[in-house]
Design a protein around this motif. Sequence first.
Motif, short mmCIF file in Angstrom:
data_model
loop_
_atom_site.label_atom_id
_atom_site.label_comp_id
_atom_site.label_asym_id
_atom_site.label_seq_id
_atom_site.Cartn_x
_atom_site.Cartn_y
_atom_site.Cartn_z
N ILE A 129 0.60 -1.35 0.51
CA ILE A 129 -0.10 -0.06 -0.16
C ILE A 129 0.88 1.14 -0.03
N ILE A 130 1.58 1.23 1.28
CA ILE A 130 2.60 2.33 0.41
C ILE A 130 3.54 2.58 -0.92
N ALA A 131 3.54 1.64 -1.22
CA ALA A 131 4.46 1.83 -3.20
C ALA A 131 3.39 2.02 -3.90
N CYS A 132 1.54 1.89 -3.49
CA CYS A 132 1.19 2.55 -3.81
C CYS A 132 1.09 4.04 -3.89
N THR A 133 0.82 4.23 -2.72
CA THR A 133 1.09 6.05 -1.82
C THR A 133 1.83 6.66 -2.63
N ILE A 134 3.30 6.07 -3.01
CA ILE A 134 3.92 6.76 -3.86
C ILE A 134 4.27 6.89 -5.20
N ILE A 135 3.21 6.06 -5.79
CA ILE A 135 3.13 5.97 -6.82
C ILE A 135 2.16 7.35 -7.56
N LEU A 136 0.67 7.24 -6.80
CA LEU A 136 -0.47 8.12 -6.45
C LEU A 136 0.69 9.59 -6.18
N ASN A 137 1.77 9.88 -5.72
CA ASN A 137 2.48 11.30 -5.05
C ASN A 137 3.33 11.34 -6.72
N PHE A 138 4.19 10.55 -7.16
CA PHE A 138 4.84 10.79 -8.44
C PHE A 138 3.72 10.51 -9.09
N CYS A 139 3.05 10.01 -10.41
CA CYS A 139 2.39 9.64 -11.38
C CYS A 139 1.11 10.43 -11.51
N TYR A 140 0.50 11.18 -10.06
CA TYR A 140 -0.61 11.60 -10.52
C TYR A 140 -0.96 12.98 -9.62
#
Length: 790
Positions: A129-140
């Motif tokens: 889930i933490i990896a997903c939150t990093i994606i939300l910050n980086f990509c979106y």
Amino acid sequence: MDINDNIESPLNLKVSFNMLLKHYKTLAESDDELVSAKAKHIIKVAADYPELEEGFSDFSILEEREKEIAIILEDSFSTILTKNEIKTASVPFHNLIFNSSERFKSIIKTAGDDFELEMKNMPDNDTYIIACTIILNFCYGYNLNFKRPFYYEIPDVNGILHYYKILYNADFCEIIPTETAKKITREDYDELLDNFENIELWKEKFPPNSYIFKGFVISNIFDVTDDQSISNIKTTLIGEDKRNNESFMDGFHEIFRSLLGINDIKVGFSIYNEEEQTFEHVYGVGVNSFLLNNIESASCSGALCGWSYDRLMNEKKYFTVSDVDKMFGLSEGKAPHIKALHEQGIKSAIFAPIANDKGLMGILEIVSNKPYVLNSINANKLIDVMPFIVSAVERSKNEEENLIEAIIQKECTSIHPSVHWRFEKEAKNFIKADMNGEQAIFKKIAFENIYPLYGQIDIKGSSEARNKATKQDLTLQLKAIKSIFESALEVETLPIYEQFIYQTNNYLKNLEVNFQVDSEQQISEFFKQDIEPVLKYLYTTDTLKEQIDAYFDSIDNKVNVLYKHRKEYDDTIAVINKEMAALLDAKQVEAQQMYPHYFERFKTDGVEHNMYVGESITKEESFNLIYLYNLRLWQLQVMCEMENSYYQMQPDFPVELDVASMVLVFNQPLSISFRMDEKQFDVDGTYNARYEIVKKRVDKAHIKGTTERVTQKGKISIVYSQKQDEREYLRYIKFLQSKHYLDTDIEIVELQDLQAVTGLKAIRVSVLYHKDENDKSFYTYDDLMKEIKA
């Protein structure tokens, strides 16, 4: 071997220096020749190995390109600072470290060959889930702040645990969606915000390996042992009920070892009892006091010397003993605290007062088996932790006071659960008023329009039985005295012995024909004042020793009289009360399930109980008179069961006693209030007081025109005043007759007038008994007695 093996993540990890090399390509255009030249050199080194820029996940490439990677990271890992900085290069969510400073390598080497580096505060279930939150910050472009402090726990060469905080530099990372990546909409984002723990939802939005992570992170690591030790002390002290956990003190020792950087220390506590001016042991598993050593408590002046007493008690400052053996010699073993430490083999120690504005609460004791390791220099580290220890002790003292108060309330002045809500409500109002600066008054607890039920199972002839037992004991004691003086006359003819025999005979005669309330006291005084001094004199005569020994052996040490028959009587009363009360309490559980109501019972010469039922008690709009009628029937049935239970146990009692049961019916609702001074409920108002008068006197009332008591053994008496009560209870009796609880000999009698109460009547009916629990036959009282004695 691939670095992504055995890892489930939305990120496919690739080590890449693309972002760093882009930075160097910019620097290559710099006007600074040295900067430009170095950047071009690094770009040239990387150009020969395109995988360094494109990214790779094969472990073997890290080894093959170790030299080139070191060149690329040279500026990030300065050789000048390498022995001071604690730094690593790695990929996220992985223990893989492919470059590190010399200081980091030294720390890991010191930890030992079997040490495995593992990040703390990173739950395995949360990494996806933490990896997903990093994606939300980086990509979106969302700004989700999930920053938590991450730590390494690494022991040093002495085994002392050090805490290292990790700060990440993610400037050289990029995240690229793959074809399998799903577009995240605003609706998706809003849904995820409320479902952090729903791992399946996150996997649905971010399928495994749907994004590529290219790059690396630089971890800047800092030794925060002092700060973390203080935090751990705080956490440990905040925990509830930790003192009952065996690992509590082990953990506490470990934390202080890290804080002070000393492996060989132990921590102890002693509590200050201001009222008694003593130090006492702290209750808890493994919690020791080195000041008290093995004793439970000691006076403050007896546990400390004059100087240390003044330092801790008055100045409220810590002091140290860096060399216990030296101080023991200088004080010649006369300083109590130094002597206590010396006896335990302790070589150095710190004593710190746990004190607040109100004064001393206890002593923190830190000790070591090595001299000089604890001293006035490192004792200064306690300044940062003492506020938390003081706060914890304050809380502990408050909790202990609350617990003591709760135990007193439970054991001595318990509030029945049915009315507890009202006391809780008023207590909250009291606290609210006090907090608002208003005059806090605990308002009167009262309940209106409630119906009372009263019943008792009373021991018949208890006064006569007690008097009989007293007469028997006094007779035995007097005869024993008489026998001793008759023997004394044979040894030495003295008129005083004859006078004692005469006086003893008089007491024996009076006991037989004229036993009065003060007879027991008179004869007891005779034994104590007149007889015992003479017996001590006579004991010097060898021929009387055995007889006098036998006499004193028969005397009970607690009451200082012969206590045989009276003890049998008292034991019987105690057993009856215990058994009857236990039965009533058990039955009450069932009754409360039928409909909640107030209940209390008292042990006297028998057991009596009060019940109150009504809307104002239950706090619900559910009360109906059917519940009152149900409780009345239940009460009558339980009284029959208590009678049965009693007579089944009676043969086992030391003294054979009978009981009589009575129920008082009060037709009208009344009001009760809690009397704070007596800690119990009582009726309100003049009219309602009539109920209390009847309750206290009715069991001694006679049938009108006779000397016969209304309560009789073998019968239940139902006392009432209204015709409708008579009709109601006759219905109950008819029902209980059908169940063979009651016999058919119903009689209705009028009672003599009581003080301010007239017009009382009673229904009396015999109880049917069983010889034992398995007996299916029904007996009247007389039949049962014949069966039992047969």
